[in-house]
Write an enzyme that holds these catalytic residues in place. Structure first.
Site, PDB file in Angstrom:
ATOM      1  N   HIS A  32     -13.876 -16.332  38.105  1.00 31.31           N
ATOM      2  CA  HIS A  32     -13.749 -16.571  39.537  1.00 31.31           C
ATOM      3  C   HIS A  32     -12.639 -15.729  40.168  1.00 31.31           C
ATOM      4  CE1 HIS A  32     -16.537 -19.883  39.214  1.00 31.31           C
ATOM      5  NE2 HIS A  32     -15.779 -20.465  38.303  1.00 31.31           N
ATOM      6  N   LYS A  82     -17.584 -16.584   2.746  1.00 33.24           N
ATOM      7  CA  LYS A  82     -16.265 -16.027   3.046  1.00 33.24           C
ATOM      8  C   LYS A  82     -16.258 -15.583   4.506  1.00 33.24           C
ATOM      9  CE  LYS A  82     -12.326 -14.993   0.924  1.00 33.24           C
ATOM     10  NZ  LYS A  82     -11.564 -16.022   0.176  1.00 33.24           N
ATOM     11  N   GLN A  90     -26.790 -17.318  37.427  1.00 26.47           N
ATOM     12  CA  GLN A  90     -28.001 -17.642  36.662  1.00 26.47           C
ATOM     13  C   GLN A  90     -29.092 -16.615  36.912  1.00 26.47           C
ATOM     14  OE1 GLN A  90     -26.124 -19.793  38.322  1.00 26.47           O
ATOM     15  NE2 GLN A  90     -26.113 -21.837  37.403  1.00 26.47           N
TER      16      GLN A  90
END
Length: 295
Positions: free
Chosen positions: A244, A12, A216
């Site tokens: 951005h 569910k 990163q």
């Protein structure tokens, strides 16, 4: 050639449950979205329409509400209670997975003081937990999503390769903004509330304080900061879209723009995802297969 039934599960999805603690005049609210998934021997239902082994998804929904009646507490504990019950409900059920998102509410200020029973929605950030009970073993993945952060300097992006399609200019000073989704895997039970608060603080402090040459790099530094002081965590998975912000050209209006006015682009966006792991931690169990790595 034979055609066979492959791995399968059912449950569910997105049960909305709100529980109010009225044990004192100062009420508290727990607002959850809960999804349950069962694994086991359900072949007869798929192949023959035989529902003998099917615990109805409506029953799973009702179980969530019934367990909330006794109080929710920390969502990891609530998930463990539900998963243990569902995994042990019938011998043909081999495992249960419970995924929970907790939606925050803040107290409304009245006369400069937090009100006892009036609240305002906290925002887009949610706390999450994924609990799996499988073949007598248990795993807990805590996390958060929608943690929106921004810093106005201390970030650059340069040194990337350029080809005929590259138009992006290098920069050593830009706005860095993202919405963090993070999940971290525990190797042992902890004080869930304290652990969550500590991980969240590590993520925020690292984002703010550590200079960034790329999103990163920021992702790795945030994950490294979390794991460095928390031996009970095996890994953290991070998904961070680059929200951005581009410097707006005001020259058509006869105005300069010394890094004051930006336009925010919601799409397309760079999406940075990664896992930071402890090399001596136990590997992720097979029961985590099918769990989204990010988000």
């Amino acid at each position: 050639m034979a055609i066979l039934l492959g791995p399968n599960q059912y449950g569910k999805a997105e049960v909305r449950v709100v529980a109010v603690d009225r044990s004192t005049p100062r009420h508290s609210v727990k607002d959850l979205t809960v999804s349950t998934t069962l694994r086991g021997d359900f072949a007869a239902a798929h192949l023959h329409g035989d529902n003998t082994h099917v615990l109805a998804t409506d029953t799973q929904k009702n179980t969530v509400f019934a367990f909330a009646r006794d109080g929710i507490g920390e969502i990891e504990d609530f998930g463990l209670r539900l998963a243990r019950h569902l995994a042990g409900a019938y011998p043909w059920i081999s495992g249960a997975r419970v995924e929970i998102a907790e939606h925050g509410w803040d107290r409304i200020q009245v006369g400069g003081r937090p009100h006892d029973h009036a609240f305002t929605r906290a925002g887009d950030e949610v706390r999450t937990a994924v609990v799996t009970v499988q073949d007598g073993q248990e795993w807990v993945l805590s996390g958060l999503s929608g943690l929106v952060v921004l810093k106005t300097t201390g970030s650059g992006f340069s040194g990337f390769p350029r080809d005929r399609y590259t138009t992006l200019a290098e920069t050593d000073d830009r706005i860095l903004a993202t919405a963090v989704t993070a999940r971290w895997r525990h190797t042992e039970p902890v004080d869930w509330a304290d652990s969550f608060a500590g991980v969240r603080a590590d993520l925020l402090e690292t984002f703010a304080a550590v200079p960034s040459e790329a999103l990163q790099q920021t992702l790795y530094q945030m994950g490294e900061a979390v794991l460095s002081g928390r031996p009970e965590l095996a890994e953290i998975r991070l998904s961070m879209p680059n929200k951005h912000h581009f410097l707006q050209d005001l020259e058509p209006f006869g105005l300069d723009n010394p890094k004051i006015v930006y336009h925010a682009d919601d799409r397309p966006y760079g999406l940075i995802q990664g896992t930071v792991q402890r090399d001596d931690a136990p590997p992720a169990p097979l029961a985590w297969e099918g769990t989204p790595a990010f988000g």
